[in-house]
Design an enzyme around this catalytic site. Structure first.
Site, PDB file in Angstrom:
ATOM      1  N   CYS A  31       0.758  -1.298   0.068  1.00 12.22           N
ATOM      2  CA  CYS A  31       0.004  -0.012   0.035  1.00 12.22           C
ATOM      3  C   CYS A  31       0.643   1.362   0.054  1.00 12.22           C
ATOM      4  CB  CYS A  31      -0.889  -0.059   1.283  1.00 12.22           C
ATOM      5  SG  CYS A  31      -1.815   1.387   1.647  1.00 12.22           S
ATOM      6  N   CYS A  34       0.097   3.720   2.704  1.00  4.37           N
ATOM      7  CA  CYS A  34       0.459   3.509   4.143  1.00  4.37           C
ATOM      8  C   CYS A  34       1.944   3.742   4.300  1.00  4.37           C
ATOM      9  CB  CYS A  34       0.319   1.785   4.199  1.00  4.37           C
ATOM     10  SG  CYS A  34      -1.472   1.284   3.814  1.00  4.37           S
TER      11      CYS A  34
END
Length: 107
Positions: A31, A34
């Site tokens: 991600c 993230c």
């Protein structure tokens, strides 16, 4: 204090049995957003040491907790107070906005 890596097996002990504030970051290695907020969360954990614990849950390695709390996208930030979820924030955001969100939700 650095962020704490939490798993399905340690979630209850590290988050639910914690009497203080715990910010749980549901994230994944693949991600991009993230990875983008990771350094900010590390800084927040150090700046608010003693007031806030920042816990990280890798959803690929720990699907049970993710499903238990209905996490459908990452990053998802969930704030727990006294073992109870009190606020949820979806997506990446600036460090200052995350700190403000924590302070507002904890008040």
């Amino acid at each position: 204090m650095a962020t704490v890596k939490v798993s399905d097996a340690t979630f209850e002990e590290e988050v639910l049995k914690n009497d203080g504030l715990v910010l749980v970051d549901f994230w994944a290695t693949w991600c991009g957003p993230c990875k983008q907020i990771g350094p900010a969360l590390e800084e927040i954990s150090e700046e608010l040491e003693g007031k806030l614990t920042v816990a990280k849950v890798d959803i690929d390695e720990n699907p049970s907790v993710m499903m238990q709390y209905g996490v459908r996208s990452v990053p998802t930030l969930m704030l727990f107070k006294g073992g109870e979820p009190v606020a949820t924030k979806l997506g990446a955001d600036a460090k200052g906005n995350i700190v403000k969100w924590v302070q507002d939700a904890a008040a």
